[in-house]
Design a protein around this motif. Structure first.
Motif, short mmCIF file in Angstrom:
data_model
loop_
_atom_site.label_atom_id
_atom_site.label_comp_id
_atom_site.label_asym_id
_atom_site.label_seq_id
_atom_site.Cartn_x
_atom_site.Cartn_y
_atom_site.Cartn_z
N HIS A 185 0.82 -1.21 0.00
CA HIS A 185 0.00 0.00 0.00
C HIS A 185 0.85 1.26 0.00
CE1 HIS A 185 -3.70 -2.24 1.86
NE2 HIS A 185 -3.43 -2.62 0.63
N HIS A 186 2.12 1.11 0.38
CA HIS A 186 3.04 2.24 0.41
C HIS A 186 4.45 1.77 0.12
CE1 HIS A 186 0.31 5.34 1.86
NE2 HIS A 186 -0.16 4.49 2.75
N THR A 187 5.28 2.72 -0.29
CA THR A 187 6.71 2.46 -0.43
C THR A 187 7.41 2.86 0.87
OG1 THR A 187 7.20 4.69 -1.23
CG2 THR A 187 6.54 3.05 -2.88
N PRO A 188 8.66 2.42 1.06
CA PRO A 188 9.40 2.86 2.25
C PRO A 188 9.49 4.38 2.37
CG PRO A 188 10.51 0.98 1.27
CD PRO A 188 9.41 1.36 0.33
N ALA A 189 9.67 5.06 1.25
CA ALA A 189 9.75 6.52 1.29
C ALA A 189 8.45 7.14 1.78
CB ALA A 189 10.09 7.06 -0.10
N GLN A 190 7.32 6.57 1.39
CA GLN A 190 6.02 7.13 1.78
C GLN A 190 5.75 6.95 3.27
OE1 GLN A 190 3.67 4.97 -1.07
NE2 GLN A 190 3.84 6.56 -2.64
N VAL A 191 6.15 5.82 3.84
CA VAL A 191 5.94 5.65 5.28
C VAL A 191 6.92 6.50 6.07
CG1 VAL A 191 4.89 3.37 5.11
CG2 VAL A 191 7.36 3.55 5.39
N LEU A 192 8.13 6.66 5.59
CA LEU A 192 9.11 7.51 6.27
C LEU A 192 8.65 8.98 6.24
CD1 LEU A 192 12.50 5.96 5.10
CD2 LEU A 192 11.48 5.84 7.38
N ALA A 193 8.08 9.39 5.12
CA ALA A 193 7.56 10.76 5.03
C ALA A 193 6.41 10.95 6.01
CB ALA A 193 7.11 11.06 3.61
N GLY A 194 5.54 9.95 6.12
CA GLY A 194 4.45 10.02 7.08
C GLY A 194 4.96 10.14 8.50
N LEU A 195 5.96 9.34 8.85
CA LEU A 195 6.55 9.44 10.18
C LEU A 195 7.08 10.84 10.46
CD1 LEU A 195 8.66 6.13 10.51
CD2 LEU A 195 6.50 6.67 11.64
N ALA A 196 7.79 11.39 9.50
CA ALA A 196 8.38 12.72 9.69
C ALA A 196 7.32 13.78 9.89
CB ALA A 196 9.26 13.06 8.48
N VAL A 197 6.27 13.74 9.09
CA VAL A 197 5.19 14.73 9.20
C VAL A 197 4.48 14.61 10.55
CG1 VAL A 197 2.94 15.42 8.30
CG2 VAL A 197 4.84 14.99 6.73
N GLY A 198 4.13 13.38 10.93
CA GLY A 198 3.42 13.18 12.18
C GLY A 198 4.22 13.60 13.39
N MET A 199 5.49 13.24 13.42
CA MET A 199 6.34 13.59 14.56
C MET A 199 6.57 15.09 14.63
SD MET A 199 9.26 10.62 14.67
CE MET A 199 8.86 8.93 15.09
N ALA A 200 6.93 15.69 13.50
CA ALA A 200 7.24 17.11 13.49
C ALA A 200 6.04 17.96 13.85
CB ALA A 200 7.79 17.51 12.12
N ALA A 201 4.89 17.64 13.27
CA ALA A 201 3.69 18.44 13.53
C ALA A 201 3.26 18.34 14.99
CB ALA A 201 2.55 17.98 12.62
N THR A 202 3.29 17.15 15.54
CA THR A 202 2.84 16.96 16.93
C THR A 202 3.83 17.54 17.92
OG1 THR A 202 1.76 14.91 16.22
CG2 THR A 202 2.01 15.27 18.58
N TRP A 203 5.10 17.26 17.73
CA TRP A 203 6.12 17.81 18.63
C TRP A 203 6.11 19.33 18.57
CZ3 TRP A 203 10.37 20.97 18.04
CH2 TRP A 203 11.20 21.07 19.16
N GLY A 204 6.02 19.90 17.38
CA GLY A 204 6.00 21.36 17.25
C GLY A 204 4.80 21.98 17.92
N SER A 205 3.65 21.32 17.82
CA SER A 205 2.45 21.83 18.46
C SER A 205 2.57 21.79 19.98
CB SER A 205 1.23 21.03 18.01
OG SER A 205 0.07 21.46 18.65
N LEU A 206 3.04 20.69 20.54
CA LEU A 206 3.19 20.60 21.98
C LEU A 206 4.20 21.63 22.48
CD1 LEU A 206 3.30 16.70 22.40
CD2 LEU A 206 1.40 18.24 22.97
N ALA A 207 5.27 21.81 21.73
CA ALA A 207 6.28 22.79 22.12
C ALA A 207 5.72 24.20 22.07
CB ALA A 207 7.50 22.66 21.22
N ALA A 208 4.92 24.50 21.04
CA ALA A 208 4.37 25.84 20.89
C ALA A 208 3.42 26.19 22.05
CB ALA A 208 3.63 25.94 19.56
N PHE A 209 2.69 25.20 22.54
CA PHE A 209 1.76 25.43 23.65
C PHE A 209 2.46 25.35 25.01
CE2 PHE A 209 -1.42 24.88 20.44
CZ PHE A 209 -2.56 25.54 20.93
N GLY A 210 3.71 24.88 25.01
CA GLY A 210 4.45 24.80 26.25
C GLY A 210 3.90 23.81 27.25
N VAL A 211 3.30 22.74 26.77
CA VAL A 211 2.71 21.76 27.68
C VAL A 211 3.62 20.55 27.82
CG1 VAL A 211 0.36 22.47 27.22
CG2 VAL A 211 1.40 20.74 25.76
#
Length: 211
Positions: A185-211
């Protein structure tokens, strides 16, 4: 017309899935984006804020996960979508736009009603990940399984002891990404890209709210 081997086996019959394929399918089902988005907010809310937090989490999961899941289920029932995993990239746009609208609604309500910052930050992370992944999926099949699982892992590592939580999360993320590639259903590049987006977006959001 069937073609038979010397031992009588029908060589034209579809191959039965092996153990690895069954593990991949079960993993895909258990850690589907809808499952994680529905299950994660109330659990995180309970851990961080007690039963009041769990109540806020239920609101978030109903809007962020429940509505998109219902939209997809209706599409599958009507034959407009292939499955709840949206394997066909060309048919992902409308369900994903419905998901964006649901997350925006959830975020507005949580802010207006005074929800805990952790849940507001978590939903903000979902919206940030969608803001990146939805445009990308118009031309490239980025993995939402990987993105949502990665974001979920970041949130749990934030509210639970980070070392053991991170170790368990890393193993599960490897399993989920392997399953998506195993099922083609996906290539290795597509799952790695998904990991990067999910981690970066969530970590950045938590950091921005300072929680």
């Amino acid at each position: 017309m069937s073609v038979q081997a010397e031992d009588g086996r029908d060589l034209t019959a579809p191959a039965r899935p092996g153990p690895a394929d069954r593990v991949a399918r079960w993993t895909t089902e258990l850690f589907a984006p809808q499952v994680l988005v529905i299950a994660m907010p109330p659990v995180v809310g309970l851990i961080a804020e007690g039963w009041a937090g769990a109540s806020w989490g239920l609101l978030a999961s109903a809007l962020c996960g429940g509505i998109p899941a219902a939209v997809i289920a209706i599409g599958v029932r009507l034959g407009r979508l292939d499955s709840r995993h949206l394997v066909d990239r060309a048919k992902r746009t409308k369900p994903l736009l419905a998901a964006v609208a649901s997350v925006v609604l959830a975020l507005v309500l949580l802010v207006v009603l005074g929800a805990p910052d952790l849940l507001v930050a978590t939903v903000t992370g979902m919206l940030a990940a969608l803001a990146v992944a939805v445009p990308v999926t118009l031309w490239w099949k980025i993995s939402f399984h990987a993105a949502v699982a990665a974001g979920t892992a970041v949130v749990f590592a934030h509210v639970l002891p980070p070392a053991p939580t991170g170790a368990v999360a890393a193993a599960l993320l490897v399993l989920i990404c392997w399953a998506r590639v195993r099922l083609t259903h996906h290539t290795p590049a597509q799952v790695l890209a998904g990991l990067a987006v999910g981690m970066a977006a969530t970590w950045g959001s938590l950091a921005a709210f300072g929680v």
